[in-house]
Design a protein around this motif. Structure first.
Motif, mmCIF file in Angstrom:
data_model
loop_
_atom_site.group_PDB
_atom_site.id
_atom_site.type_symbol
_atom_site.label_atom_id
_atom_site.label_comp_id
_atom_site.label_asym_id
_atom_site.label_seq_id
_atom_site.Cartn_x
_atom_site.Cartn_y
_atom_site.Cartn_z
ATOM 1 N N LEU A 154 -13.766 -29.381 11.826
ATOM 2 C CA LEU A 154 -12.803 -28.305 11.575
ATOM 3 C C LEU A 154 -13.330 -27.292 10.567
ATOM 4 O O LEU A 154 -13.975 -27.664 9.580
ATOM 5 N N THR A 155 -13.017 -26.023 10.797
ATOM 6 C CA THR A 155 -13.315 -25.006 9.791
ATOM 7 C C THR A 155 -12.285 -25.146 8.667
ATOM 8 O O THR A 155 -11.263 -25.821 8.826
ATOM 9 N N GLU A 156 -12.536 -24.487 7.552
ATOM 10 C CA GLU A 156 -11.604 -24.546 6.428
ATOM 11 C C GLU A 156 -10.221 -24.020 6.835
ATOM 12 O O GLU A 156 -9.198 -24.598 6.500
ATOM 13 N N ARG A 157 -10.204 -22.936 7.597
ATOM 14 C CA ARG A 157 -8.931 -22.341 8.010
ATOM 15 C C ARG A 157 -8.191 -23.243 9.004
ATOM 16 O O ARG A 157 -6.976 -23.381 8.940
ATOM 17 N N GLU A 158 -8.939 -23.874 9.917
ATOM 18 C CA GLU A 158 -8.304 -24.815 10.857
ATOM 19 C C GLU A 158 -7.691 -25.997 10.107
ATOM 20 O O GLU A 158 -6.600 -26.451 10.445
ATOM 21 N N SER A 159 -8.388 -26.457 9.080
ATOM 22 C CA SER A 159 -7.848 -27.542 8.245
ATOM 23 C C SER A 159 -6.571 -27.108 7.545
ATOM 24 O O SER A 159 -5.596 -27.854 7.482
ATOM 25 N N ASP A 160 -6.568 -25.877 7.014
ATOM 26 C CA ASP A 160 -5.377 -25.338 6.346
ATOM 27 C C ASP A 160 -4.190 -25.303 7.302
ATOM 28 O O ASP A 160 -3.071 -25.696 6.952
ATOM 29 N N VAL A 161 -4.449 -24.804 8.514
ATOM 30 C CA VAL A 161 -3.375 -24.666 9.510
ATOM 31 C C VAL A 161 -2.856 -26.043 9.932
ATOM 32 O O VAL A 161 -1.647 -26.254 10.019
ATOM 33 N N SER A 178 -2.997 -28.811 8.171
ATOM 34 C CA SER A 178 -2.279 -29.377 7.019
ATOM 35 C C SER A 178 -0.861 -28.837 6.950
ATOM 36 O O SER A 178 0.095 -29.579 6.740
ATOM 37 N N ALA A 179 -0.733 -27.532 7.159
ATOM 38 C CA ALA A 179 0.598 -26.911 7.139
ATOM 39 C C ALA A 179 1.441 -27.395 8.318
ATOM 40 O O ALA A 179 2.662 -27.518 8.213
ATOM 41 N N ALA A 180 0.799 -27.696 9.442
ATOM 42 C CA ALA A 180 1.516 -28.147 10.640
ATOM 43 C C ALA A 180 2.073 -29.560 10.480
ATOM 44 O O ALA A 180 2.987 -29.950 11.205
ATOM 45 N N ARG A 181 1.538 -30.327 9.520
ATOM 46 C CA ARG A 181 2.002 -31.716 9.330
ATOM 47 C C ARG A 181 3.478 -31.775 8.972
ATOM 48 O O ARG A 181 4.126 -32.774 9.246
ATOM 49 N N THR A 182 3.998 -30.733 8.353
ATOM 50 C CA THR A 182 5.405 -30.743 7.944
ATOM 51 C C THR A 182 6.346 -30.488 9.118
ATOM 52 O O THR A 182 7.556 -30.596 8.977
ATOM 53 N N GLY A 183 5.776 -30.138 10.279
ATOM 54 C CA GLY A 183 6.599 -29.951 11.473
ATOM 55 C C GLY A 183 7.221 -28.572 11.597
ATOM 56 O O GLY A 183 8.094 -28.359 12.425
ATOM 57 N N GLY A 184 6.783 -27.636 10.768
ATOM 58 C CA GLY A 184 7.327 -26.276 10.841
ATOM 59 C C GLY A 184 6.863 -25.546 12.093
ATOM 60 O O GLY A 184 5.946 -25.977 12.783
ATOM 61 N N SER A 185 7.512 -24.443 12.374
ATOM 62 C CA SER A 185 7.154 -23.633 13.541
ATOM 63 C C SER A 185 5.878 -22.833 13.253
ATOM 64 O O SER A 185 5.418 -22.764 12.111
ATOM 65 N N VAL A 186 5.347 -22.209 14.302
ATOM 66 C CA VAL A 186 4.174 -21.340 14.140
ATOM 67 C C VAL A 186 4.497 -20.226 13.136
ATOM 68 O O VAL A 186 3.674 -19.876 12.284
ATOM 69 N N LEU A 234 0.774 -19.432 5.135
ATOM 70 C CA LEU A 234 -0.664 -19.148 4.976
ATOM 71 C C LEU A 234 -1.000 -17.655 5.000
ATOM 72 O O LEU A 234 -2.179 -17.288 4.928
ATOM 73 N N HIS A 235 0.027 -16.816 5.131
ATOM 74 C CA HIS A 235 -0.177 -15.355 5.165
ATOM 75 C C HIS A 235 -1.105 -14.945 6.308
ATOM 76 O O HIS A 235 -2.063 -14.192 6.116
ATOM 77 N N LEU A 236 -0.834 -15.503 7.489
ATOM 78 C CA LEU A 236 -1.593 -15.180 8.692
ATOM 79 C C LEU A 236 -0.643 -14.667 9.767
ATOM 80 O O LEU A 236 0.566 -14.859 9.670
ATOM 81 N N SER A 237 -1.202 -14.057 10.788
ATOM 82 C CA SER A 237 -0.358 -13.650 11.914
ATOM 83 C C SER A 237 -0.086 -14.889 12.768
ATOM 84 O O SER A 237 -0.848 -15.863 12.750
ATOM 85 N N GLU A 238 0.994 -14.851 13.551
ATOM 86 C CA GLU A 238 1.341 -15.981 14.413
ATOM 87 C C GLU A 238 0.251 -16.221 15.456
ATOM 88 O O GLU A 238 -0.065 -17.365 15.794
ATOM 89 N N GLY A 239 -0.347 -15.134 15.952
ATOM 90 C CA GLY A 239 -1.420 -15.262 16.937
ATOM 91 C C GLY A 239 -2.629 -15.991 16.357
ATOM 92 O O GLY A 239 -3.241 -16.840 17.021
ATOM 93 N N THR A 240 -2.959 -15.668 15.105
ATOM 94 C CA THR A 240 -4.086 -16.328 14.437
ATOM 95 C C THR A 240 -3.802 -17.810 14.247
ATOM 96 O O THR A 240 -4.673 -18.660 14.465
ATOM 97 N N VAL A 241 -2.562 -18.134 13.857
ATOM 98 C CA VAL A 241 -2.173 -19.540 13.689
ATOM 99 C C VAL A 241 -2.315 -20.284 15.015
ATOM 100 O O VAL A 241 -2.867 -21.382 15.076
ATOM 101 N N ARG A 242 -1.828 -19.679 16.103
ATOM 102 C CA ARG A 242 -1.933 -20.316 17.433
ATOM 103 C C ARG A 242 -3.404 -20.564 17.812
ATOM 104 O O ARG A 242 -3.746 -21.614 18.337
ATOM 105 N N ASN A 243 -4.257 -19.573 17.537
ATOM 106 C CA ASN A 243 -5.687 -19.719 17.839
ATOM 107 C C ASN A 243 -6.314 -20.876 17.061
ATOM 108 O O ASN A 243 -7.068 -21.677 17.622
#
Length: 201
Positions: free
Chosen positions: A141-148, A150-158, A165-174
């Protein structure tokens, strides 16, 4: 006399480690912490030679605490001790400046010896974990993929992850899509579970 700081969020484990290591004639337990974010402040006050840190603690994790400790008090050697002998944890701990890494079921005489060796400037690593780490390799995993993830573990939406993480939803999905592919997970929850089991998060 080796001055030792012990940090573990489980009071029973912390007490047992303190009692066992305190019996050694050349080791003195000078501080105990139950949270990762207490480690550096306690170390500044008590000036330990070695900090025995658990990985999973509230506040900040042991690997982050190890990095802070090495940056602020480079004379204090860090020995990670954990229930979770995950190869990814080993690599991250060593990158953070830890001198050693052992699992909690290490017999007391060997743990005391590990403290002594780390205090002398040697590196001490659980041999089975070292072998697993070599065969498994680095996190894909890249650092950003790890961040995403980690944030997804809480079960939140995109949208929630994007906001955190101050990213666009499209970037998070990618990033989620890439992380799922790299871990071989069925979905983002499965990918996060696999990454966590390997010590990549």
């Amino acid at each position: 006399m080796i001055r030792l700081l012990i940090a573990d969020d489980q009071a029973l484990v912390r007490g047992a480690l303190s009692a066992l290591l305190g019996l050694e004639p050349d080791i003195e337990v000078v501080a105990e912490a139950g949270r990762g974010d207490e480690v550096v402040e306690l170390a500044r006050e008590r000036r330990p030679d070695v900090a025995l840190l658990d990985i999973e603690m509230p506040g900040i994790d042991g690997i982050t605490a190890a990095a802070q400790l090495r940056a602020e008090l480079p004379d204090c050697h860090v020995l990670m001790v954990t229930t979770f002998g995950r190869p990814g944890y080993l690599k991250r701990a060593l990158q953070a400046g830890a001198s050693g890494f052992v699992v909690k079921d290490t017999p007391a005489p060997q743990l005391a010896d590990a403290v002594r060796r780390v205090a002398q400037g040697f590196r001490v690593v659980d041999p089975q974990l070292a072998a697993e780490s070599l065969t498994q390799g680095d996190s894909p995993l890249t650092e950003r993929e790890s961040d995403v993830l980690s944030a997804a573990r809480t079960g939140g939406s995109v949208a929630d992850i994007a906001r955190i993480l101050h990213l666009s939803e499209g970037t998070v999905r990618n990033h989620l899509s890439a992380a799922i592919g790299k871990t071989g997970g069925r979905n983002r929850a499965d990918a996060a579970r696999i990454a966590e089991q390997n010590g990549w998060l």
